[in-house]
Every structure is written in structure tokens, then in C-alpha cells.
Enzyme design. Structure first.
Site, short mmCIF file in Angstrom:
data_model
loop_
_atom_site.label_atom_id
_atom_site.label_comp_id
_atom_site.label_asym_id
_atom_site.label_seq_id
_atom_site.Cartn_x
_atom_site.Cartn_y
_atom_site.Cartn_z
CE1 TYR A 107 -3.68 2.52 0.60
CE2 TYR A 107 -2.47 3.22 2.54
CZ TYR A 107 -3.49 3.42 1.63
OH TYR A 107 -4.32 4.50 1.76
CG ASP A 111 5.64 3.64 1.13
OD1 ASP A 111 5.93 4.32 2.13
OD2 ASP A 111 4.47 3.47 0.72
CE LYS A 124 0.42 4.65 8.40
NZ LYS A 124 0.43 3.91 7.15
C1 LIG Z 1 -0.12 4.46 5.73
C2 LIG Z 1 0.73 4.24 4.56
C3 LIG Z 1 0.78 5.15 3.48
C4 LIG Z 1 -0.16 6.32 3.39
O1 LIG Z 1 0.07 7.25 4.38
P1 LIG Z 1 -1.11 8.30 4.73
O2 LIG Z 1 -0.48 9.22 5.70
O3 LIG Z 1 -2.25 7.50 5.26
O4 LIG Z 1 -1.46 8.99 3.46
C5 LIG Z 1 1.70 4.95 2.48
N1 LIG Z 1 2.53 3.88 2.52
C6 LIG Z 1 2.52 2.99 3.51
C7 LIG Z 1 3.48 1.87 3.49
C8 LIG Z 1 1.60 3.12 4.55
O5 LIG Z 1 1.53 2.19 5.52
#
Ligand SMILES: *Cc1c(COP(=O)(O)O)cnc(C)c1O
Length: 426
Positions: free
Chosen positions: A140, A232, A260
Site C-alpha cells: 500500500y 516506501d 508514520k
Molecule cells: C499508511 C501508509 C501510506 C499512506 O500514508 P497516509 O499518511 O495515510 O497517506 C503509504 N505507505 C505505507 C506503506 C503506509 O503504511
């Protein structure tokens, strides 16, 4: 028991689509509403406290309402929350990240993970003058048009949401994770690939551990083909180690996105990487990227305070989180074994997930073999015992530095209770 949450949910559905501001927050029949949180615990509007393993999907690495972060943020709040003029703190944050992670020569700050991956892909396309993106099934990268793409049964790319034109999703090629041969085949056949984007440890299809040497091999073939490698690390950054997955696995990607864990619950994300790539951003280059709230002093202050605490405490924080996560997952495995519930437990560092299947879980296809009815029994049973995990099999549970040994013991008991319900049902 859940009366206040039920009333709030009814009101919410009238003014908020589906009653929630992000879809994963909904679960049947309605979610509990949060009233406050502290350390490892969140308290609902129904005055029930839960041990939290969602932790803002991993954001709250130092725990809810961490005093040190809050004190720093409070002192900033009294001198302004948004300037839209550069600040010294933004420079300090960029310097801290560059010092921590050799791959991060430059940093541009944005507000969310979605914004970060969207702009990382734009950089890669501009740099290579190619358009196609390779992503992995089940990874994701936020709710944006070029990453909300999945594969149909013929292996064709299809939008994973209504409202995304097929022309957009056909720009993204989706391959299974942990399958080097399939990635190599696509890379061999095509010369229009701008970038490969992946979660080095996928945490959005449940938790998946990369095969040994898999990430190293991806780095090797992307270098050979001059394709930009984007890690990512929105989840893994500052969580697997202060240097995230690139330090943990010893790999140097071209671009890394963080969000995060970087600001312990304040909205901040970054696009980091090689100078020649990042300098393409306007105004030094001609890849347009902009945001009113980017680098706002409140979020930047939270990020500096979080990174300072993580760097200062790294010799205690990371070993402790790994140790308690290991004892939690050992306890869960033992309880499942005693209750004869077949399951697979993935865990690494301070993250884990339980899958209800007896076969190995190594990609989206194998994750989907998990018995979702059992997952739902687990989720409800844990709630009844005061333990909150993300309400989906295809998410990951997160520990923080504030989780106590007693939390772990209580959580193992709660899992054992859930497994006992499953063995009765058989
Ligand atoms: C949560 C997440 C995103 C998106 O981040 P948001 O702040 O919700 O837009 C992108 N990549 C990964 C791996 C994630 O877990």
C-alpha cells in the site's frame, strides 16, 4: 455497554460518509469512539480502556501523549502554528535525517504518506523520462491514483477504486511480492519502467517478511536497468531501526518516503533521497510539488523531538520493543498450539500479525488464505478482553516503547481466550 459509541456513530453517519474519516476505522456493527489515550492505552467514549496495538497504524512509537513530545509541541504552539515562511527547525530536521540515513542526502517535508509516495513517483518519472511504475500486489502506498492498482486474474492492472481511469492504472504494473523471477521477467521485457516502489517489509497485507537477499536482488536489478528504487518506509522508517529498513537490511534505495513513526502522531511525512533526484523539485528543478501545511512548525517540532528521543534512547528502545514483541508472539504461538488452532505468526522488530492458515504466508495470495471468520472472532474477543488491534487481517499490529510487560501478559491471555472460542466452535 457501547451506548455512547452507538449514539455517536448514529450522529456521525449523518454528516461523515460511513461515519468515519478513513475507511479502515469502521468495523461491524459500529466502531467504538475514542475519548482519550495515554501510553499504550486508549479509552473509549464508553469509558472502557484498551491496550492499543493499532497505535495510529504504527505512528505512536513512543506511546500516546508522550510528555517529552507534548512539551516540545506546546512551547512551539505559543509562538505560532503556521508561518509559510522557512524556519530553522526545518533545516534541523533535514540535517538530522541526513545524518541518520546515508541514502537521505536531501529531504522535502509534506503532510501525509500519500503525498510522499505520489511525489516520489513524480520525481522518478521526471528523472528517467519514463512513465511506468512497478508495484507489488498487496503493498500500500496511500490513496492515490498510481498506487491504488491491483491485478485481475489474468495479471492485468486494474484500478482498486471506482473513480480512477483505466488509463491511469495501466501505467502501473503489479507483480507478486517475494517472487524475484516475475519481477526480473517484467524488468527484462520492458524499457519504459521509471521506478520500482515497495514496502521493504509489507505491513498492509498483514505483515510479510521479505525473503533473505530479496531486497538486495531488487536493488541490484534496478541499478542494472537504471530504474529508480523507492523504499516506501512510511511504516518501517524509524521503527525497524533509527535508520529504518535501509539500515536494517543494509540497502541504499534512491528515494525513501517516511511518515508514520517520524513525528509520533503528528501529521508529517518526508520524501528523502539522492541530491540529484530531490533537487528536481521546484524551485531548484522543474518537478512541481507544493503544500500550504508542509513543514509547519508544530509537526516539525514533533518530528525533531521524536527523532531526538529515538536517537538518544536507541540502545534501550529498539531492543526492548523487539524483546516484548518476541515474547508476545511466542505466547500467542504457544496458546494457539495448546488450543490446536492452526496459524502463522509473522513478526519482526516491534510489528506482528497472526494469520489463520497452516501454510506459509509470503505474499498477498498466501495471506488471503487466512480464515477471515476466525480473524473476526479474534478481533471481537480481544475487544471484549480490553485489547484493540487493527480491525482487519490485512493490517499489522504495532507495539510501542510504552507497552509494559503486564500489557503483554494480559494480551496473551486475551489471545488464549479468543482461541478457546474457536476451538469450541469447531
Ligand atoms: C499508511 C501508509 C501510506 C499512506 O500514508 P497516509 O499518511 O495515510 O497517506 C503509504 N505507505 C505505507 C506503506 C503506509 O503504511
Amino acid at each position: 455497554m457501547y451506548d455512547n459509541s452507538r449514539i455517536l456513530y448514529d450522529r456521525a453517519t449523518k454528516v461523515i460518509p460511513g461515519g468515519v474519516n478513513s475507511p479502515i476505522r469502521f468495523f461491524e456493527p459500529f466502531p467504538f469512539f475514542a475519548a482519550s489515550a495515554n501510553g499504550s492505552s486508549v479509552t473509549s467514549s464508553d469509558h472502557i480502556s484498551y491496550i492499543d496495538y493499532c497505535m495510529g497504524y504504527g505512528s505512536l512509537i513512543l506511546g500516546h501523549a508522550n510528555t517529552e513530545i507534548l512539551e516540545a509541541v506546546k512551547s512551539q504552539l505559543s509562538i505560532g502554528s503556521l508561518y509559510c515562511i522557512p524556519t530553522e527547525k526545518e533545516v534541523v530536521l533535514g540535517e538530522m535525517i541526513a545524518q541518520l540515513i546515508p541514502a537521505c542526502e536531501m529531504t522535502r517535508v509534506v503532510n501525509s504518506g500519500t503525498e510522499a509516495t505520489m511525489n516520489a513517483i513524480r520525481l522518478a518519472r521526471a528523472h528517467t523520462r519514463r512513465s511506468k511504475v512497478i508495484k507489488f500486489e498487496g503493498c500500500y502506498h496511500g490513496a492515490q491514483d498510481y498506487s491504488l492498482v491491483s491485478r485481475d486474474s489474468f495479471g492485468h492492472s486494474i484500478p482498486s477504486s471506482n473513480g480512477i481511469p483505466k488509463e491511469f492504472s495501466s501505467e502501473t504494473i503489479v507483480v507478486p511480492f517475494n517472487d524475484l523471477a516475475q519481477l526480473e521477467e517484467v524488468m527484462r521485457e520492458r524499457d519504459d519502467i521509471s521506478c520500482v516502489i515497495l514496502e521493504p517489509v509489507p505491513a498492509n497485507m498483514g505483515l510479510i517478511i521479505p525473503d533473505k537477499e530479496y531486497l538486495t536482488s531488487i536493488r541490484k536489478i534496478t541499478l542494472e536497468k537504471n530504474v529508480v528504487l523507492i523504499f516506501d518506509e512510511v511504516v518501517t522508517g524509524f521503527r525497524l531501526a533509527t535508520g529504518g529498513a535501509s539500515e536494517f537490511f543494509g540497502i541504499k534505495p534512491d528515494i525513501i518516503t517516511f511518515s508514520k513513526s517520524v513525528a509520533n502522531g503528528f501529521s508529517l511525512a518526508t520524501i528523502c533521497g539522492k541530491r540529484e533526484l530531490l533537487e528536481q523539485f521546484t524551485p531548484s528543478g522543474d518537478v512541481y510539488q507544493a503544500s500550504t501545511y508542509a513543514g509547519n512548525p508544530v509537526a516539525v517540532t514533533a518530528a525533531i523531538a521524536t527523532l531526538s528521543a529515538l536517537i538518544r534512547g536507541r540502545d534501550q528502545i529498539y531492543p526492548r520493543m523487539t524483546r516484548i514483541c518476541d515474547s508476545l508472539t511466542d505466547g500467542i504461538k504457544e496458546a494457539a498450539h495448546q488450543r490446536k488452532i492452526p496459524c502463522r505468526v509473522s513478526n519482526i522488530s516491534s510489528m506482528y500479525q497472526v494469520f489463520f492458515t497452516s501454510s506459509e504466508v509470503r505474499d498477498m495470495a498466501s495471506a488471503k488464505k487466512s480464515n477471515l471468520d476466525r480473524f473476526n472472532v479474534l478481533f471481537r474477543a480481544l475487544l471484549d478482553k480490553g485489547v484493540f488491534i487493527p480491525p482487519s487481517q490485512f493490517e499489522t499490529c504495532f507495539l510501542s516503547y510504552s507497552h509494559a510487560d503486564e500489557d503483554i501478559d494480559r494480551t496473551i491471555e486475551a489471545y488464549d481466550y479468543a482461541f478457546s472460542l474457536m476451538s469450541l466452535k469447531k
